[in-house]
Design a protein around this motif. Structure first.
Motif, PDB file in Angstrom:
ATOM      1  N   GLN A  10       0.904  -1.357   0.032  1.00 31.59           N
ATOM      2  CA  GLN A  10       0.064  -0.056   0.165  1.00 31.59           C
ATOM      3  C   GLN A  10       0.779   1.131  -0.010  1.00 31.59           C
ATOM      4  O   GLN A  10       0.375   2.558  -0.068  1.00 31.59           O
ATOM      5  CB  GLN A  10      -0.781   0.119   1.006  1.00 31.59           C
TER       6      GLN A  10
ATOM      7  N   CYS B  70     -10.502   0.308   3.744  1.00 32.02           N
ATOM      8  CA  CYS B  70      -9.161   0.206   3.138  1.00 32.02           C
ATOM      9  C   CYS B  70      -8.501   1.527   2.964  1.00 32.02           C
ATOM     10  O   CYS B  70      -9.277   2.461   2.195  1.00 32.02           O
ATOM     11  CB  CYS B  70      -8.833  -0.766   2.021  1.00 32.02           C
ATOM     12  N   LEU B  71      -7.539   1.793   3.272  1.00 31.47           N
ATOM     13  CA  LEU B  71      -6.715   3.092   3.156  1.00 31.47           C
ATOM     14  C   LEU B  71      -6.578   3.136   1.682  1.00 31.47           C
ATOM     15  O   LEU B  71      -6.254   4.430   1.269  1.00 31.47           O
ATOM     16  CB  LEU B  71      -5.417   3.212   4.073  1.00 31.47           C
TER      17      LEU B  71
ATOM     18  N   HIS C 167      -7.330  -9.353   6.146  1.00 31.03           N
ATOM     19  CA  HIS C 167      -7.259  -8.266   5.261  1.00 31.03           C
ATOM     20  C   HIS C 167      -5.791  -7.676   4.888  1.00 31.03           C
ATOM     21  O   HIS C 167      -5.659  -7.550   3.495  1.00 31.03           O
ATOM     22  CB  HIS C 167      -8.073  -6.922   5.922  1.00 31.03           C
ATOM     23  N   GLU C 168      -4.908  -7.761   5.757  1.00 34.10           N
ATOM     24  CA  GLU C 168      -3.421  -7.199   5.598  1.00 34.10           C
ATOM     25  C   GLU C 168      -2.863  -8.404   4.984  1.00 34.10           C
ATOM     26  O   GLU C 168      -2.122  -8.077   3.961  1.00 34.10           O
ATOM     27  CB  GLU C 168      -3.007  -6.743   6.802  1.00 34.10           C
TER      28      GLU C 168
ATOM     29  N   HIS D 208      -3.406  -8.292   1.154  1.00 35.08           N
ATOM     30  CA  HIS D 208      -2.817  -7.254   0.519  1.00 35.08           C
ATOM     31  C   HIS D 208      -1.498  -7.879   0.134  1.00 35.08           C
ATOM     32  O   HIS D 208      -1.090  -7.482  -0.916  1.00 35.08           O
ATOM     33  CB  HIS D 208      -2.585  -6.052   1.299  1.00 35.08           C
TER      34      HIS D 208
HETATM   35 NI    NI Z   1      -6.468  -2.517   3.149  1.00 40.23          NI
END
Ligand code: NI
Length: 173
Positions: free
Chosen positions: A51, A94-95, A136-137, A140
């Motif tokens: 990210q 999510c960022l 979630h992470e 990614h």
């Molecule tokens: Ni996220």
């Protein structure tokens, strides 16, 4: 210390399978530090290296509530889910996909094996928000975003909404 630029969908770096971390050095410690600072400033409860444009298997998570005196920062390097149990379906954000939220089906509890900044292997058992954040992470790190878990219909609604969100963000700049 530095705030890192958060990449937004559909930045291609978010689709890559990230490479394992092999060097447990000062550069890694600095990156983890900057990622944590960026996550807290956003604010968010989790941030994965892709990210911020770095395709490595590293993520920071802190789901402790503001009432708690001590923040509980988790730095997970090369994390792997080795056991999962139960079901949960909670709203996620999510960022990298700002201003969009949707319910995602996950496991309620997970056991995660990971390395710390010193390279030592640890396991944690997580539940609640931390279990969701871990899933979630770690997604990614495999190039998967929470919107990839939506049904085809909900994904097409997301794409339409996302266009509007992006237009709105551009207007604000
Ligand atoms: Ni996220």
């Amino acid at each position: 210390m530095a705030l890192l630029k958060i990449r937004h969908y559909p930045d291609p770096v978010l689709k890559n399978v990230a490479a394992p971390v092999t060097a447990f050095d000062e550069t890694l410690r600095q990156l983890a530090h900057d990622m944590a600072e960026t996550m807290y400033a956003a604010p968010g409860v989790g941030l994965a290296a892709p990210q911020v444009g770095i395709s490595k298997r590293l993520t920071v998570i802190d789901c402790s509530s503001r009432e708690e005196e001590e923040a509980r920062l988790l730095v997970l390097i090369n994390p792997e889910i080795i056991d999962r149990e139960g079901e949960s379906c909670e709203e996620e954000g999510c960022l990298s996909v700002p201003e969009y939220y949707a319910k995602v089906s996950r496991s309620a509890k997970v056991k995660v094996r990971f390395q710390g900044l010193d390279g030592q292997t640890h396991t944690i058992e997580a539940q609640g928000l931390t279990a969701i954040a871990c899933q979630h992470e770690i997604d990614h790190l495999d190039g998967i975003l929470f919107v990839d878990h939506l049904s085809p219909l909900k994904r097409s609604i997301f794409r339409k909404k996302w266009k509007k969100i992006q237009e709105h963000m551009t207007e604000q700049m």
